[in-house]
Scaffold this active site. Structure first.
Site, PDB file in Angstrom:
ATOM      1  N   ARG A 237     -15.061   5.930   3.206  1.00 32.64           N
ATOM      2  CA  ARG A 237     -13.899   5.135   2.759  1.00 32.64           C
ATOM      3  C   ARG A 237     -12.951   6.047   1.958  1.00 32.64           C
ATOM      4  O   ARG A 237     -11.947   6.493   2.469  1.00 32.64           O
ATOM      5  CB  ARG A 237     -14.368   3.938   1.924  1.00 32.64           C
ATOM      6  CG  ARG A 237     -13.303   2.863   1.773  1.00 32.64           C
ATOM      7  CD  ARG A 237     -12.273   3.122   0.670  1.00 32.64           C
ATOM      8  NE  ARG A 237     -12.845   3.120  -0.671  1.00 32.64           N
ATOM      9  CZ  ARG A 237     -12.166   3.502  -1.742  1.00 32.64           C
ATOM     10  NH1 ARG A 237     -10.914   3.934  -1.652  1.00 32.64           N
ATOM     11  NH2 ARG A 237     -12.740   3.488  -2.938  1.00 32.64           N
TER      12      ARG A 237
ATOM     13  N   GLU B 222      -9.118  -1.247 -10.398  1.00 31.68           N
ATOM     14  CA  GLU B 222      -8.294  -0.086 -10.071  1.00 31.68           C
ATOM     15  C   GLU B 222      -7.484   0.378 -11.285  1.00 31.68           C
ATOM     16  O   GLU B 222      -6.997  -0.439 -12.060  1.00 31.68           O
ATOM     17  CB  GLU B 222      -7.351  -0.432  -8.905  1.00 31.68           C
ATOM     18  CG  GLU B 222      -6.769   0.812  -8.285  1.00 31.68           C
ATOM     19  CD  GLU B 222      -5.760   0.508  -7.181  1.00 31.68           C
ATOM     20  OE1 GLU B 222      -5.316  -0.636  -7.057  1.00 31.68           O
ATOM     21  OE2 GLU B 222      -5.414   1.462  -6.457  1.00 31.68           O
TER      22      GLU B 222
HETATM   23  C1  LIG Z   1      -9.050   2.680  -5.062  1.00 30.27           C
HETATM   24  C2  LIG Z   1      -8.324   3.087  -3.872  1.00 30.27           C
HETATM   25  O1  LIG Z   1      -8.426   4.159  -3.420  1.00 30.27           O
HETATM   26  S1  LIG Z   1      -7.333   1.963  -3.180  1.00 30.27           S
HETATM   27  C3  LIG Z   1      -7.320   2.271  -1.499  1.00 30.27           C
HETATM   28  C4  LIG Z   1      -7.280   1.032  -0.801  1.00 30.27           C
HETATM   29  N1  LIG Z   1      -7.319   1.232   0.613  1.00 30.27           N
HETATM   30  C5  LIG Z   1      -6.219   1.378   1.339  1.00 30.27           C
HETATM   31  O2  LIG Z   1      -5.072   1.363   0.885  1.00 30.27           O
HETATM   32  C6  LIG Z   1      -6.492   1.545   2.795  1.00 30.27           C
HETATM   33  C7  LIG Z   1      -5.330   2.006   3.570  1.00 30.27           C
HETATM   34  N2  LIG Z   1      -4.241   1.031   3.484  1.00 30.27           N
HETATM   35  C8  LIG Z   1      -3.731   0.377   4.547  1.00 30.27           C
HETATM   36  O3  LIG Z   1      -4.182   0.552   5.670  1.00 30.27           O
HETATM   37  C9  LIG Z   1      -2.575  -0.540   4.282  1.00 30.27           C
HETATM   38  O4  LIG Z   1      -1.939  -0.139   3.090  1.00 30.27           O
HETATM   39  C10 LIG Z   1      -3.012  -2.025   4.196  1.00 30.27           C
HETATM   40  C11 LIG Z   1      -3.517  -2.489   5.561  1.00 30.27           C
HETATM   41  C12 LIG Z   1      -4.109  -2.232   3.168  1.00 30.27           C
HETATM   42  C13 LIG Z   1      -1.809  -2.894   3.775  1.00 30.27           C
HETATM   43  O5  LIG Z   1      -0.746  -2.515   4.557  1.00 30.27           O
HETATM   44  P1  LIG Z   1       0.717  -3.235   4.418  1.00 30.27           P
HETATM   45  O6  LIG Z   1       0.515  -4.702   4.616  1.00 30.27           O
HETATM   46  O7  LIG Z   1       1.605  -2.523   5.343  1.00 30.27           O
HETATM   47  O8  LIG Z   1       1.123  -3.045   2.908  1.00 30.27           O
HETATM   48  P2  LIG Z   1       1.567  -1.744   2.109  1.00 30.27           P
HETATM   49  O9  LIG Z   1       0.553  -0.700   2.325  1.00 30.27           O
HETATM   50  O10 LIG Z   1       2.967  -1.345   2.380  1.00 30.27           O
HETATM   51  O11 LIG Z   1       1.612  -2.258   0.594  1.00 30.27           O
HETATM   52  C14 LIG Z   1       0.527  -2.686  -0.044  1.00 30.27           C
HETATM   53  C15 LIG Z   1       0.699  -4.155  -0.455  1.00 30.27           C
HETATM   54  O12 LIG Z   1      -0.568  -4.499  -1.018  1.00 30.27           O
HETATM   55  C16 LIG Z   1      -0.368  -4.971  -2.346  1.00 30.27           C
HETATM   56  N3  LIG Z   1      -1.552  -4.671  -3.116  1.00 30.27           N
HETATM   57  C17 LIG Z   1      -1.803  -3.625  -3.896  1.00 30.27           C
HETATM   58  N4  LIG Z   1      -3.036  -3.731  -4.428  1.00 30.27           N
HETATM   59  C18 LIG Z   1      -3.557  -4.883  -3.967  1.00 30.27           C
HETATM   60  C19 LIG Z   1      -4.769  -5.547  -4.158  1.00 30.27           C
HETATM   61  N5  LIG Z   1      -5.714  -5.037  -4.944  1.00 30.27           N
HETATM   62  N6  LIG Z   1      -4.987  -6.698  -3.506  1.00 30.27           N
HETATM   63  C20 LIG Z   1      -4.040  -7.220  -2.706  1.00 30.27           C
HETATM   64  N7  LIG Z   1      -2.842  -6.650  -2.478  1.00 30.27           N
HETATM   65  C21 LIG Z   1      -2.617  -5.472  -3.112  1.00 30.27           C
HETATM   66  C22 LIG Z   1       0.885  -4.300  -2.801  1.00 30.27           C
HETATM   67  O13 LIG Z   1       1.456  -4.967  -3.899  1.00 30.27           O
HETATM   68  C23 LIG Z   1       1.740  -4.366  -1.541  1.00 30.27           C
HETATM   69  O14 LIG Z   1       2.203  -5.709  -1.437  1.00 30.27           O
HETATM   70  P3  LIG Z   1       3.765  -6.094  -1.131  1.00 30.27           P
HETATM   71  O15 LIG Z   1       4.022  -5.559   0.228  1.00 30.27           O
HETATM   72  O16 LIG Z   1       3.781  -7.583  -1.222  1.00 30.27           O
HETATM   73  O17 LIG Z   1       4.566  -5.399  -2.184  1.00 30.27           O
END
Ligand SMILES: CC(=O)SCCNC(=O)CCNC(=O)[C@H](O)C(C)(C)COP(=O)(O)OP(=O)(O)OC[C@H]1O[C@@H](n2cnc3c(N)ncnc32)[C@H](O)[C@@H]1OP(=O)(O)O
Length: 506
Positions: A14, A144
């Site tokens: 991950r 986080e």
């Molecule tokens: C601790 C860590 O390392 S965190 C890592 C988490 N894992 C990832 O990010 C995996 C890779 N990410 C992805 O594939 C994508 O970002 C996805 C599928 C999760 C979301 O993609 P998208 O819908 O295109 O959203 P995008 O990435 O642009 O933005 C993130 C959205 O999530 C929201 N968000 C941030 N943290 C969280 C959370 N903990 N729970 C829910 N939503 C969250 C943001 O506010 C943003 O929302 P908005 O668009 O309403 O402003």
């Protein structure tokens, strides 16, 4: 002393995959999850973030299908979001049973990213936890940006944990998301939480931005953390996470109060597999798993190893299924040469040993890399002996390279007194050469060693300016060795290295 069990959660699949440029296929993820749980014996694996992609869903489905059969499903975890039903649906489709819910551990992130109040956030989380429970899922919760939360909004963190301790969750996961914590903060923040919430299980998740991840892991455990998150080779977002092999070695050697299930001997193997799957080479000086970390270079050190192992430390290579070696170059003394000759079964007089040592030093001064397999050639050259039994000679070859046609090779080789001629095609000229050679060796009912690494470099300075150096690593009957070729043409330098290999075989 009563020893405390520390849970090791591996997040190579991950957070490790959040290394820029790294993407594991579904079958690679499955193979690594299996290896980590059954051979390395980590306690849990985090294998994906929810919602990422169709390929990621397929990977998790394959892992959960296997884990379910193996009775290990409760050890497979997926990072999910506070997003109503979306992550829950993904969990359902993936077959995973443990979700690591990503929530906000600092007021800064909560206010600016989610744009919610703490009360709204807690209500959303409560709803997700309730639905998860109703769907038979187990919940761990990530806070986080928790380390910045402890620095800048500690009241929020405590208010949040007061709420969380009322919830049916299994673990609280404390990430130093931006890798900014110092070891003393790791100790003080975690001991504060462990004392205030004796009934909560805390995992610590380090990042390595300041190269402090291992120090932070040590202090987190000393403060009472119950588990730690690691990745193989320290893969992970930006500068990565705490590297598994180093962390395990440090905990084993410096924290006797700690018990773990991880099998030390398997760490090198998993590290090499992750190197291949990720395409990210392990730096030569990476503790425990780097190519050179069990190599003595200085003559004084090689000499001291003969005298009561004066330059050994507790980090013995055999613990990780590896072997100490002695580098050849301008820092070599007699002991370096002797150690290498012993491996080759060659014994020299004191006088000859000095001459060979001198020659190796001269070559090192010219920035030339000298491998163990070069020694017989050096001996033969300067002592005029027959130290190399030149049993095999590549007499002639034609290599072709043309547009839209497969490269091909025709070669004539002498093995002892017999002559052989063969041709073959390949993916490149050297591959075609090796395929033709394999045909010749199969006629003799002999197998060639496996080529495990192929490194090309341009030696700088000295008299080697326009030359290309190829160092090939071979594996044969559990023995690993390197041969080197030097030529103005890259393929020819590889062929020279190969000819040396052929004469090295029994
Ligand atoms: C601790 C860590 O390392 S965190 C890592 C988490 N894992 C990832 O990010 C995996 C890779 N990410 C992805 O594939 C994508 O970002 C996805 C599928 C999760 C979301 O993609 P998208 O819908 O295109 O959203 P995008 O990435 O642009 O933005 C993130 C959205 O999530 C929201 N968000 C941030 N943290 C969280 C959370 N903990 N729970 C829910 N939503 C969250 C943001 O506010 C943003 O929302 P908005 O668009 O309403 O402003």
């Amino acid at each position: 002393m009563k020893r405390r069990y520390i849970e090791i959660m591996d997040t190579t699949l991950r957070d490790g995959e959040q290394t820029s440029g790294v993407s594991f296929s579904a079958s690679e993820k499955l193979a690594l999850a299996q290896l980590l749980l059954t051979e390395v014996k980590v306690d849990r694996v985090e294998v994906a973030s929810a919602r990422v992609s169709a390929g990621e869903l397929e990977a998790v489905q394959q892992i959960t299908a296997w884990a379910s059969q193996a009775g290990l499903l409760d050890k497979v975890e997926v990072l999910t979001f506070v997003d109503g039903q979306a992550s829950l649906d993904w969990m359902q489709a993936s077959g995973a049973k443990v979700m690591n819910l990503l929530t906000k551990g600092s007021l800064n992130h909560l206010t600016h990213q989610l744009k919610k109040t703490p009360e709204e956030h807690f209500a959303d989380i409560q709803q997700v936890i309730l639905q998860a429970q109703q769907s038979g899922l187990q919940v761990n919760v990530y806070l986080e940006d928790w380390s910045n939360g402890m620095r800048n909004s500690p009241d929020y963190v405590l208010q949040y944990l007061d709420f969380l301790q009322t919830q049916p969750i299994r673990r609280v996961l404390l990430p130093d998301t931006l890798g900014v914590m110092t070891p003393s903060e790791s100790y003080s923040f975690i001991s504060q939480l462990v004392n205030r919430y004796p009934n909560l299980h805390f995992d610590f998740h380090a990042h390595n931005d300041y190269d402090l991840s291992i120090a932070n892991v040590m202090e987190a455990i000393r403060a009472g953390a119950h588990g730690i998150h690691l990745t193989v080779n320290g893969l992970g977002e930006r500068a990565g996470n705490a590297p598994m092999a180093s962390a395990i070695a440090v905990l084993r050697d410096f924290m006797p109060e700690v018990k773990m299930g991880v099998v030390e001997k398997s760490l090198y193997q998993v590290s090499k597999i992750v190197e291949t799957f990720s395409g990210l080479r392990i730096p030569d000086n990476k503790p425990v798993v780097g190519d050179n970390v069990f190599t003595q270079t200085a003559g004084i050190h090689a000499d001291g190893d003969k005298k009561n192992n004066l330059y050994f430390n507790a980090l013995l290579p055999e613990r990780f299924g590896r072997k100490r070696s002695y580098a050849l170059g301008k820092m070599s003394g007699k002991a370096n040469i002797e150690n290498n000759l012993r491996e080759l079964g060659i014994l020299l007089s004191e006088g000859d040993l000095k001459k060979v040592t001198q020659r190796v030093i001269e070559l090192g001064d010219q920035k030339e890399a000298v491998t163990r397999e070069d020694l017989p050639y050096i001996i033969s050259d300067i002592l005029n002996t027959n130290a190399i039994a030149s049993r095999v000679e590549v007499l002639n070859y034609v290599l072709t390279h043309s547009k839209d046609l497969k490269p091909s090779a025709t070669l004539r080789v002498r093995i002892d007194t017999e002559l052989f001629e063969e041709n073959a095609q390949g993916d490149g000229q050297y591959d075609a050469f090796m395929n033709a050679l394999k045909k010749i060796y199969s006629k003799k009912k002999l197998t060639l060693p496996e080529l495990t690494d192929y490194a090309v470099r341009i030696p700088t300075g000295g008299r080697t300016d326009a030359l290309c150096e190829t160092i090939i690593t071979w594996k044969h009957k559990n023995r690993e060795f390197k041969t080197r070729g030097l030529d103005s043409d890259q393929t020819v330098s590889a062929i020279k290295a190969t000819q040396k290999m052929l004469n090295t075989l029994d």
